[in-house]
Design a protein around this motif. Structure first.
Motif, PDB file in Angstrom:
ATOM      1  N   LEU A 221     131.657  -4.252  34.093  1.00  0.00           N
ATOM      2  CA  LEU A 221     130.716  -4.725  33.057  1.00  0.00           C
ATOM      3  C   LEU A 221     130.203  -6.130  33.401  1.00  0.00           C
ATOM      4  CD1 LEU A 221     132.515  -3.327  29.876  1.00  0.00           C
ATOM      5  CD2 LEU A 221     130.300  -2.588  30.756  1.00  0.00           C
TER       6      LEU A 221
ATOM      7  N   HIS B 282     129.329  -5.030  26.458  1.00  0.00           N
ATOM      8  CA  HIS B 282     128.744  -3.687  26.446  1.00  0.00           C
ATOM      9  C   HIS B 282     127.258  -3.807  26.118  1.00  0.00           C
ATOM     10  CE1 HIS B 282     130.237  -4.567  22.346  1.00  0.00           C
ATOM     11  NE2 HIS B 282     129.111  -3.986  21.979  1.00  0.00           N
ATOM     12  N   CYS B 283     126.569  -2.684  25.924  1.00  0.00           N
ATOM     13  CA  CYS B 283     125.146  -2.759  25.591  1.00  0.00           C
ATOM     14  C   CYS B 283     124.855  -1.864  24.385  1.00  0.00           C
ATOM     15  CB  CYS B 283     124.288  -2.376  26.803  1.00  0.00           C
ATOM     16  SG  CYS B 283     124.308  -0.628  27.216  1.00  0.00           S
TER      17      CYS B 283
ATOM     18  N   MET C 263     123.359   0.823  24.127  1.00  0.00           N
ATOM     19  CA  MET C 263     123.318   2.275  24.379  1.00  0.00           C
ATOM     20  C   MET C 263     124.431   2.998  23.620  1.00  0.00           C
ATOM     21  SD  MET C 263     121.736   4.593  26.242  1.00  0.00           S
ATOM     22  CE  MET C 263     122.007   6.272  26.762  1.00  0.00           C
ATOM     23  N   CYS C 264     125.680   2.514  23.770  1.00  0.00           N
ATOM     24  CA  CYS C 264     126.806   3.154  23.073  1.00  0.00           C
ATOM     25  C   CYS C 264     127.551   2.167  22.156  1.00  0.00           C
ATOM     26  CB  CYS C 264     127.816   3.751  24.038  1.00  0.00           C
ATOM     27  SG  CYS C 264     127.215   4.176  25.660  1.00  0.00           S
ATOM     28  N   GLY C 265     127.194   0.879  22.251  1.00  0.00           N
ATOM     29  CA  GLY C 265     127.820  -0.112  21.383  1.00  0.00           C
ATOM     30  C   GLY C 265     129.331  -0.123  21.540  1.00  0.00           C
TER      31      GLY C 265
ATOM     32  N   CYS D  58     131.441   2.141  23.908  1.00  0.00           N
ATOM     33  CA  CYS D  58     131.234   1.955  25.354  1.00  0.00           C
ATOM     34  C   CYS D  58     132.336   2.673  26.145  1.00  0.00           C
ATOM     35  CB  CYS D  58     131.248   0.457  25.684  1.00  0.00           C
ATOM     36  SG  CYS D  58     131.132   0.116  27.452  1.00  0.00           S
ATOM     37  N   ALA D  59     131.949   3.670  26.895  1.00  0.00           N
ATOM     38  CA  ALA D  59     132.918   4.493  27.634  1.00  0.00           C
ATOM     39  C   ALA D  59     133.649   3.672  28.690  1.00  0.00           C
ATOM     40  CB  ALA D  59     132.194   5.670  28.281  1.00  0.00           C
ATOM     41  N   ILE D  60     132.931   2.733  29.302  1.00  0.00           N
ATOM     42  CA  ILE D  60     133.556   1.947  30.370  1.00  0.00           C
ATOM     43  C   ILE D  60     134.655   1.067  29.782  1.00  0.00           C
ATOM     44  CG2 ILE D  60     133.120   0.132  32.083  1.00  0.00           C
ATOM     45  CD1 ILE D  60     130.322   1.442  32.458  1.00  0.00           C
TER      46      ILE D  60
HETATM   47  S1  SF4 Z   1     129.053   2.803  28.753  1.00  0.00           S
HETATM   48 FE1  SF4 Z   1     127.374   2.671  27.278  1.00  0.00          FE
HETATM   49  S2  SF4 Z   1     127.675   0.703  26.201  1.00  0.00           S
HETATM   50 FE2  SF4 Z   1     128.984   0.679  28.009  1.00  0.00          FE
HETATM   51  S3  SF4 Z   1     127.665  -0.366  29.509  1.00  0.00           S
HETATM   52 FE3  SF4 Z   1     127.356   1.831  29.842  1.00  0.00          FE
HETATM   53  S4  SF4 Z   1     125.578   2.345  28.591  1.00  0.00           S
HETATM   54 FE4  SF4 Z   1     126.262   0.331  27.898  1.00  0.00          FE
END
Ligand code: SF4
Length: 423
Positions: free
Chosen positions: A378, A407-408, A410-412, A415-417
């Motif tokens: 990240l 995070h961003c 997209m998933c807030g 965040c899967a990562i």
């Molecule tokens: S997993 Fe989702 S929230 Fe995390 S960095 Fe990737 S797009 Fe963004």
């Protein structure tokens, strides 16, 4: 002497060293591939810049076309397009100007460009005739050769020459009708000239004169595909392949003289025909570097042809194409503006990078893996640095609600990562 002639003697030139360093390959290997004609180093003896190679085992290169037209002619704007092309990663610039003072524009482009410069000399021949209120049919064969030599002296590194539009190749179009006929400007002009004058194409008939000039200044011949398909339905027809067979013979003749040569290809082509075409071309032309426009995999996306071209270009690069000519969102519609040039270069770079991963190009794989690791960590700064367009990546991230968070949007918090890392 040409780079190929030096290579045939086993001499490793400064230019071969530059290519070897840039590509992380051994200079001896570059030299042997240049000698075999599988790599070219387009660099006129009168043009000073850091040499770049095109061909076997090398990173896929991309070209950006710039140039005025009769209806839109602004030299300063074309120089700005050149700068934008270089900023976003073009390896080559083709000046395709057809309006205004063509000599002056080309001089400026050559002087200003830090990369190789290509032209289509027949455009200038046509413009000269128009200025004299003549038609192209009134061209004298010497007009073409004089222009090729003039541009060679100026320092043009490679020239598109439609030597394969011959009576023989054209005969295959007669009983095998196309939707779109001939879409190459050079190809259509030469056909018109041949029919009006009942004569063979001078670039084919007097090919040795072309070789004489190109040998003297080390101009790389880019054998133009004057009969390239301009519609998906016209792809892989007899006319296209008749021309290709002639180009294969012309590659042999150039190599026998130590003149560097690349071969141009289609054009509009359904996705499932691209690999076959690349492999066939490489076989017929004995692994000469291959330069494609697109290919465009569908005909229905004007305004988005840079995306269409990138789809075809990625497949072509993965199949072995060495050099991609960009397409911009303006293709088929109007002269590209500065933003179109940026979009076109970036789309082509995406295509080239996608192909290079398949080809096993070390730098492409390294950049890809660096991005994946930055994503794993990240690490947004590292991601921006690996991006093809760092400005755009940074702008999109900073405009989102969670610009300061790791995070961003997209998933807030899902965040899967992050979730995976916490585990
Ligand atoms: S997993 Fe989702 S929230 Fe995390 S960095 Fe990737 S797009 Fe963004």
């Amino acid at each position: 002497m040409t780079q190929m002639q030096y290579a045939l003697k086993g001499t490793i030139t400064k230019e071969m060293m530059q290519v070897a360093t840039n590509e992380e390959l051994a200079p001896e290997w570059i030299c042997s591939e240049v000698a075999a004609g599988r790599i070219t180093i387009p660099k006129n003896i009168n043009h000073n810049f850091d040499a770049v190679g095109i061909g076997n085992g090398l990173r896929t290169k991309i070209n950006a076309n710039i140039g005025t037209s009769e209806k839109h002619c602004n030299q300063e704007e074309e120089i700005r397009k050149l700068d934008i092309s270089i900023k976003y990663g073009a390896d080559s610039i083709m000046d395709l100007s057809t309006g205004g003072d063509l000599q002056k524009i080309l001089e400026r482009v050559i002087k200003h460009s830090p990369v190789m410069v290509g032209t289509v000399p027949i455009y200038k021949v046509m413009a000269n005739l128009l200025m004299e209120n003549k038609t192209f049919s009134q061209m004298k064969p010497d007009d073409i050769f004089s222009e090729i030599e003039r541009q060679a002296i100026m320092g043009v590194d490679f020239m598109t020459l439609h030597c394969g539009v011959t009576r023989n190749s054209l005969s295959f179009l007669k009983n095998d009708e196309r939707i779109l006929g001939i879409v190459s400007r050079g190809g259509s002009l030469l056909r018109r000239w041949m029919e009006k004058n009942n004569a063979e194409n001078p670039l084919f008939e007097q090919y040795d004169r072309v070789l004489d000039i190109c040998e003297k200044y080390d101009v790389t011949i880019s054998l133009g595909d004057g009969l390239r398909p301009g519609a998906g339905a016209d792809a892989s027809d007899r006319g296209q392949f008749a021309e290709l067979l002639i180009l294969g013979e012309l590659v042999d003749r150039a190599r026998a003289r130590g003149v560097q040569v690349i071969v141009e290809g289609p054009g509009h082509m359904p996705l499932d025909q691209i690999e076959m075409n690349i492999k066939l071309m490489k076989k017929i032309c004995k692994q000469a570097p291959f330069y494609v426009l697109g290919p465009l995999t569908t005909d229905i996306a004007p305004g988005y042809d840079h995306i269409v071209g990138a789809i075809g270009g990625a497949i072509a690069a993965a199949a072995g194409v060495d050099f991609l000519c960009y397409l911009t969102p303006a293709e088929h519609l109007c002269l590209p503006d500065e933003e179109d040039v940026k979009q076109g270069v970036i789309a082509s770079r995406i295509a080239a990078q996608s192909g290079d991963i398949v080809k096993g190009v070390k730098s492409a794989i390294r950049q890809n893996n660096a991005m994946s690791k930055a994503r794993r960590d990240l690490n947004w700064e590292a991601m921006f640095n690996c991006a093809i367009d760092p400005e755009q990546a940074r702008k999109r991230k900073s405009s989102s609600e969670s610009a300061d968070e790791d995070h961003c949007t997209m998933c807030g918090n899902l965040c899967a990562i992050k979730t995976d890392r916490d585990i």
